[in-house]
Design an enzyme around this catalytic site. Structure first.
Site, mmCIF file in Angstrom:
data_model
loop_
_atom_site.group_PDB
_atom_site.id
_atom_site.type_symbol
_atom_site.label_atom_id
_atom_site.label_comp_id
_atom_site.label_asym_id
_atom_site.label_seq_id
_atom_site.Cartn_x
_atom_site.Cartn_y
_atom_site.Cartn_z
ATOM 1 N N ARG A 52 0.579 11.318 -21.263
ATOM 2 C CA ARG A 52 -0.163 12.275 -22.075
ATOM 3 C C ARG A 52 0.016 13.719 -21.647
ATOM 4 O O ARG A 52 0.278 14.594 -22.478
ATOM 5 C CB ARG A 52 -1.677 11.990 -22.005
ATOM 6 C CG ARG A 52 -2.200 11.064 -23.021
ATOM 7 C CD ARG A 52 -3.315 10.274 -22.397
ATOM 8 N NE ARG A 52 -2.755 9.528 -21.267
ATOM 9 C CZ ARG A 52 -2.129 8.369 -21.402
ATOM 10 N NH1 ARG A 52 -2.051 7.800 -22.556
ATOM 11 N NH2 ARG A 52 -1.578 7.757 -20.359
ATOM 12 N N THR A 53 -0.142 13.994 -20.371
ATOM 13 C CA THR A 53 -0.184 15.399 -19.961
ATOM 14 C C THR A 53 1.178 16.058 -20.193
ATOM 15 O O THR A 53 1.273 17.121 -20.806
ATOM 16 C CB THR A 53 -0.603 15.510 -18.477
ATOM 17 O OG1 THR A 53 -1.770 14.718 -18.299
ATOM 18 C CG2 THR A 53 -0.891 16.940 -18.089
ATOM 19 N N LYS A 81 15.938 15.948 -2.345
ATOM 20 C CA LYS A 81 16.801 16.412 -1.236
ATOM 21 C C LYS A 81 15.987 17.202 -0.217
ATOM 22 O O LYS A 81 16.537 17.780 0.707
ATOM 23 C CB LYS A 81 17.909 17.317 -1.789
ATOM 24 C CG LYS A 81 18.769 16.673 -2.847
ATOM 25 C CD LYS A 81 19.748 17.729 -3.384
ATOM 26 C CE LYS A 81 20.174 17.388 -4.780
ATOM 27 N NZ LYS A 81 20.717 18.569 -5.482
ATOM 28 N N ARG A 102 2.668 18.851 -11.967
ATOM 29 C CA ARG A 102 1.862 17.724 -11.458
ATOM 30 C C ARG A 102 2.488 17.261 -10.153
ATOM 31 O O ARG A 102 3.711 17.126 -10.056
ATOM 32 C CB ARG A 102 1.840 16.567 -12.456
ATOM 33 C CG ARG A 102 1.216 15.312 -11.843
ATOM 34 C CD ARG A 102 0.993 14.223 -12.832
ATOM 35 N NE ARG A 102 -0.105 14.545 -13.723
ATOM 36 C CZ ARG A 102 -0.627 13.675 -14.588
ATOM 37 N NH1 ARG A 102 -0.145 12.438 -14.661
ATOM 38 N NH2 ARG A 102 -1.620 14.026 -15.371
HETATM 39 N N1 CP Z 1 -4.863 11.648 -18.729
HETATM 40 C C1 CP Z 1 -3.693 11.796 -18.090
HETATM 41 O O1 CP Z 1 -3.535 12.623 -17.175
HETATM 42 O O2 CP Z 1 -2.719 10.937 -18.524
HETATM 43 P P1 CP Z 1 -1.234 10.917 -17.984
HETATM 44 O O3 CP Z 1 -1.287 10.486 -16.526
HETATM 45 O O4 CP Z 1 -0.500 9.926 -18.844
HETATM 46 O O5 CP Z 1 -0.679 12.307 -18.077
#
Ligand code: CP
Length: 306
Positions: A52-53, A81, A102
């Protein structure tokens, strides 16, 4: 200096309102925004899995007329690396106009922001924060409930490692008359530093174990997955993973206007039979995620559309 989003508290309540208003306008008038980010590029740097994100960020940028580049795992970048986050973001600053990152380590987005020439958006840092999920959650609640104050929110499942819960508690704690019902086994309770923050602000919360008892008096039930990837041993995960399963029988105990939310992905904690219940809004919640990320990109890039 570019403006970043590392924590939902980086925006004031008034700024959050403006962001949600903008997301609402984008949702109602998508054509108006179709070229707002022409010639702009979003980098998505994902060192951890995501559906999603990452994809809602990418979709958001495409819907704004912009471009996207990036990587979807640490293995497919030079992190494999040994490259540091700070070196990576320095380089990406000359390839893109804005970056969503992320990372499994808490604070990684903050480190990136210190070395970045472009806005950095924290798309989840370990078990710490997930501010854009919180923006999604706030927009969902405001749109479907019509308010963000005077709500009784049940948070259920892995409240220890669930970063979406930590960010949501912080963000909601700024609205009037919020009450939290934290539903978890003792091992997965909300971290103490978050409770101390609630105590300091005199915000009402209780910590309970029984979902059956709590569900009878909630405006929102926010279910969460047990975060397997953050457990230190598999036996503990196996013991906890099916502690809560929301099914039709439990939903029969809930108020008629209670909303069931979940940041997704879902594993077993919500039975698929609940999906048909009109109170189950988690797939709609994921749709709101794209609109709020469109609004966020425009806001951080300081692009105004008349
Ligand atoms: N809600 C959420 O962060 O989903 P993802 O891990 O799929 O991005």
């Amino acid at each position: 200096m570019p403006r970043h989003l590392l924590n939902p508290m980086d925006f004031s309540v008034e700024e959050l309102d403006r962001l949600m208003d903008l997301a609402g306008d984008i949702r109602s008038n998508p054509d108006k925004y179709a070229h707002a980010c022409d010639r702009k590029t979003l980098a998505t740097c994902f060192y951890e899995p995501s559906t999603r994100t990452r994809l809602s960020f990418e979709s958001a940028m495409y819907h704004l007329g912009g471009h996207v580049l990036g990587f979807s795992s640490a293995d497919s970048s030079s992190a494999a690396k040994g490259e540091s986050v700070s070196d990576t973001i320095r380089v990406i600053s000359s390839y893109a106009d804005i970056c969503a990152i992320r990372h499994p380590k808490e604070g990684a987005a903050y480190v990136a922001s210190l070395h970045s020439g472009i806005p950095v958006i924290n798309a989840g840092d370990g078990g710490h924060q997930h501010p854009t999920q919180t923006l999604t959650d706030l927009l969902t609640i405001r749109t479907l409930k019509g308010r963000l104050d005077r709500i009784r929110v049940g948070l259920c499942g892995d409240l220890k490692f669930g970063r979406t819960v930590h960010s949501l508690i912080n963000a909601l704690s700024r609205y009037e008359g919020i009450e939290f019902v934290m539903i978890s086994p003792p091992e997965l309770r909300v971290p103490e530093y978050i409770l101390e923050n609630l105590d300091a602000k005199n915000i009402s919360y209780v910590q309970v174990q029984s979902l059956d008892d709590a569900i009878t008096d909630l405006d929102i039930l926010y279910m969460t997955r047990v975060q397997r990837e953050r457990f230190f041993n598999e036996d503990d995960y196996v013991r906890m993973k099916d502690f809560y399963i929301l099914n039709k029988e439990k939903m029969s105990l809930a108020p008629a206007d209670m909303l069931v939310m979940h940041p997704l992905p879902r594993v077993n904690e919500i039975s698929v039979e609940v999906d048909e219940d009109p109170r189950a809004v988690y797939f709609q919640q994921a749709q709101f995620g794209m609109y709020i990320r469109m609004a966020l990109i425009l806001t951080l890039l300081e692009i105004k559309v008349d």
